[in-house]
Design a protein around this motif. Structure first.
Motif, PDB file in Angstrom:
ATOM      1  N   ASN A 262       0.853  -1.194   0.000  1.00  0.00           N
ATOM      2  CA  ASN A 262       0.000   0.000   0.000  1.00  0.00           C
ATOM      3  C   ASN A 262       0.886   1.240   0.000  1.00  0.00           C
ATOM      4  OD1 ASN A 262      -2.318  -1.639   0.345  1.00  0.00           O
ATOM      5  ND2 ASN A 262      -1.802  -1.807   2.517  1.00  0.00           N
ATOM      6  N   ALA A 263       0.523   2.209  -0.776  1.00  0.00           N
ATOM      7  CA  ALA A 263       1.314   3.446  -0.863  1.00  0.00           C
ATOM      8  C   ALA A 263       0.902   4.405   0.253  1.00  0.00           C
ATOM      9  CB  ALA A 263       1.133   4.082  -2.227  1.00  0.00           C
ATOM     10  N   ASP A 264       1.082   3.971   1.482  1.00  0.00           N
ATOM     11  CA  ASP A 264       0.706   4.780   2.637  1.00  0.00           C
ATOM     12  C   ASP A 264       1.963   5.390   3.261  1.00  0.00           C
ATOM     13  OD1 ASP A 264      -1.280   5.577   4.763  1.00  0.00           O
ATOM     14  OD2 ASP A 264       0.130   4.381   5.963  1.00  0.00           O
ATOM     15  N   ARG A 265       1.993   6.715   3.356  1.00  0.00           N
ATOM     16  CA  ARG A 265       3.181   7.401   3.853  1.00  0.00           C
ATOM     17  C   ARG A 265       3.511   7.046   5.298  1.00  0.00           C
ATOM     18  NH1 ARG A 265       1.823  13.228   1.664  1.00  0.00           N
ATOM     19  NH2 ARG A 265       0.703  13.133   3.622  1.00  0.00           N
ATOM     20  N   ARG A 266       2.504   6.942   6.132  1.00  0.00           N
ATOM     21  CA  ARG A 266       2.760   6.611   7.540  1.00  0.00           C
ATOM     22  C   ARG A 266       3.355   5.211   7.689  1.00  0.00           C
ATOM     23  NH1 ARG A 266      -2.536   9.084  10.235  1.00  0.00           N
ATOM     24  NH2 ARG A 266      -1.736  11.190  10.540  1.00  0.00           N
ATOM     25  N   THR A 267       2.796   4.287   6.942  1.00  0.00           N
ATOM     26  CA  THR A 267       3.303   2.924   6.993  1.00  0.00           C
ATOM     27  C   THR A 267       4.737   2.878   6.485  1.00  0.00           C
ATOM     28  OG1 THR A 267       1.068   2.081   6.663  1.00  0.00           O
ATOM     29  CG2 THR A 267       2.867   0.553   6.237  1.00  0.00           C
ATOM     30  N   ARG A 268       4.993   3.572   5.381  1.00  0.00           N
ATOM     31  CA  ARG A 268       6.355   3.625   4.838  1.00  0.00           C
ATOM     32  C   ARG A 268       7.327   4.242   5.836  1.00  0.00           C
ATOM     33  NH1 ARG A 268       5.298   5.507  -1.386  1.00  0.00           N
ATOM     34  NH2 ARG A 268       4.858   3.423  -2.184  1.00  0.00           N
ATOM     35  N   ALA A 269       6.914   5.304   6.489  1.00  0.00           N
ATOM     36  CA  ALA A 269       7.775   5.964   7.473  1.00  0.00           C
ATOM     37  C   ALA A 269       8.066   5.047   8.656  1.00  0.00           C
ATOM     38  CB  ALA A 269       7.137   7.262   7.944  1.00  0.00           C
ATOM     39  N   ALA A 270       7.068   4.284   9.072  1.00  0.00           N
ATOM     40  CA  ALA A 270       7.237   3.391  10.214  1.00  0.00           C
ATOM     41  C   ALA A 270       8.191   2.241   9.903  1.00  0.00           C
ATOM     42  CB  ALA A 270       5.888   2.843  10.655  1.00  0.00           C
ATOM     43  N   ILE A 271       8.161   1.752   8.695  1.00  0.00           N
ATOM     44  CA  ILE A 271       8.985   0.593   8.327  1.00  0.00           C
ATOM     45  C   ILE A 271      10.330   1.016   7.726  1.00  0.00           C
ATOM     46  CG2 ILE A 271       8.157   0.207   5.961  1.00  0.00           C
ATOM     47  CD1 ILE A 271       8.576  -2.571   8.557  1.00  0.00           C
ATOM     48  N   ALA A 272      10.502   2.290   7.439  1.00  0.00           N
ATOM     49  CA  ALA A 272      11.713   2.781   6.770  1.00  0.00           C
ATOM     50  C   ALA A 272      13.017   2.357   7.447  1.00  0.00           C
ATOM     51  CB  ALA A 272      11.654   4.295   6.615  1.00  0.00           C
ATOM     52  N   PRO A 273      13.144   2.432   8.774  1.00  0.00           N
ATOM     53  CA  PRO A 273      14.412   2.010   9.385  1.00  0.00           C
ATOM     54  C   PRO A 273      14.759   0.548   9.094  1.00  0.00           C
ATOM     55  CG  PRO A 273      13.107   3.255  10.958  1.00  0.00           C
ATOM     56  CD  PRO A 273      12.230   3.007   9.762  1.00  0.00           C
ATOM     57  N   VAL A 274      13.757  -0.303   9.063  1.00  0.00           N
ATOM     58  CA  VAL A 274      13.980  -1.727   8.774  1.00  0.00           C
ATOM     59  C   VAL A 274      14.448  -1.904   7.332  1.00  0.00           C
ATOM     60  CG1 VAL A 274      12.855  -3.986   8.593  1.00  0.00           C
ATOM     61  CG2 VAL A 274      12.293  -2.456  10.489  1.00  0.00           C
TER      62      VAL A 274
ATOM     63  N   GLU B 274      15.804   0.363   5.379  1.00  0.00           N
ATOM     64  CA  GLU B 274      17.125   0.973   5.220  1.00  0.00           C
ATOM     65  C   GLU B 274      18.231   0.072   5.743  1.00  0.00           C
ATOM     66  OE1 GLU B 274      16.649   4.754   7.147  1.00  0.00           O
ATOM     67  OE2 GLU B 274      15.355   5.516   5.544  1.00  0.00           O
ATOM     68  N   GLU B 275      18.002  -0.582   6.873  1.00  0.00           N
ATOM     69  CA  GLU B 275      18.997  -1.497   7.433  1.00  0.00           C
ATOM     70  C   GLU B 275      19.217  -2.688   6.498  1.00  0.00           C
ATOM     71  OE1 GLU B 275      21.691  -3.255  10.240  1.00  0.00           O
ATOM     72  OE2 GLU B 275      21.062  -1.224   9.775  1.00  0.00           O
ATOM     73  N   LEU B 276      18.133  -3.264   5.999  1.00  0.00           N
ATOM     74  CA  LEU B 276      18.268  -4.377   5.058  1.00  0.00           C
ATOM     75  C   LEU B 276      19.007  -3.931   3.795  1.00  0.00           C
ATOM     76  CD1 LEU B 276      14.747  -6.020   5.415  1.00  0.00           C
ATOM     77  CD2 LEU B 276      16.938  -7.039   6.085  1.00  0.00           C
ATOM     78  N   ALA B 277      18.678  -2.751   3.298  1.00  0.00           N
ATOM     79  CA  ALA B 277      19.338  -2.238   2.089  1.00  0.00           C
ATOM     80  C   ALA B 277      20.820  -2.005   2.345  1.00  0.00           C
ATOM     81  CB  ALA B 277      18.668  -0.952   1.626  1.00  0.00           C
ATOM     82  N   ARG B 278      21.153  -1.452   3.506  1.00  0.00           N
ATOM     83  CA  ARG B 278      22.557  -1.177   3.822  1.00  0.00           C
ATOM     84  C   ARG B 278      23.363  -2.473   3.898  1.00  0.00           C
ATOM     85  NH1 ARG B 278      25.508  -1.220   8.107  1.00  0.00           N
ATOM     86  NH2 ARG B 278      23.807  -1.509   9.579  1.00  0.00           N
ATOM     87  N   ILE B 279      22.829  -3.450   4.593  1.00  0.00           N
ATOM     88  CA  ILE B 279      23.537  -4.730   4.702  1.00  0.00           C
ATOM     89  C   ILE B 279      23.635  -5.385   3.325  1.00  0.00           C
ATOM     90  CG2 ILE B 279      23.513  -7.048   5.701  1.00  0.00           C
ATOM     91  CD1 ILE B 279      22.009  -5.838   8.118  1.00  0.00           C
ATOM     92  N   GLY B 280      22.533  -5.386   2.576  1.00  0.00           N
ATOM     93  CA  GLY B 280      22.539  -5.991   1.243  1.00  0.00           C
ATOM     94  C   GLY B 280      23.540  -5.335   0.314  1.00  0.00           C
ATOM     95  N   GLU B 281      23.643  -4.013   0.370  1.00  0.00           N
ATOM     96  CA  GLU B 281      24.613  -3.297  -0.465  1.00  0.00           C
ATOM     97  C   GLU B 281      26.041  -3.615  -0.038  1.00  0.00           C
ATOM     98  OE1 GLU B 281      23.297   0.744  -0.069  1.00  0.00           O
ATOM     99  OE2 GLU B 281      21.521   0.376  -1.316  1.00  0.00           O
TER     100      GLU B 281
END
Length: 114
Positions: A43-55, A57-64
């Protein structure tokens, strides 16, 4: 010999980071299977995206990090990270929800929360 030692250390670190990624992904999937929304960004929900963003970002950082090490070691890209990224995003009305998708991922990774 120094290059071989450096490559061996890089490979050891790569394996550790891949294990870190898997653990972080399993923790995120477990939360999604329990009802936390946003991991798969259905779902393109900004609040949901903001809430899950740290997770995410962490997955993306480790994956990169892992992908960079794999390049140094002349290995293919990190498949688990690439597959997770492909599974995110909008879906059609007939697609399973995030909870079921997370449960399927957990089963596939051999960590079913039954």
């Amino acid at each position: 010999m120094a290059r071989a030692d450096r490559l061996a250390r890089t490979d050891t670190l790569r394996r550790e980071r891949e294990a870190d990624y898997r653990a972080a992904l399993i923790a995120a999937l477990t939360a999604a299977a329990a009802g936390r929304q946003g991991l798969f960004d259905h779902n393109a929900d900004r609040r949901t995206r903001a809430a899950i963003a740290p997770v995410i970002e962490e997955l993306a950082r480790i994956g990169e990090d892992v992908d960079a090490m794999r390049v140094q070691l002349a290995m293919p890209p990190f498949g688990l990270h690439a597959e997770f990224l492909r599974s995110r995003g909008p879906v059609g009305p007939q697609a399973v929800g995030e909870r079921k998708q997370a449960q399927a991922w957990l089963e596939r990774l051999g960590t079913s929360e039954d």
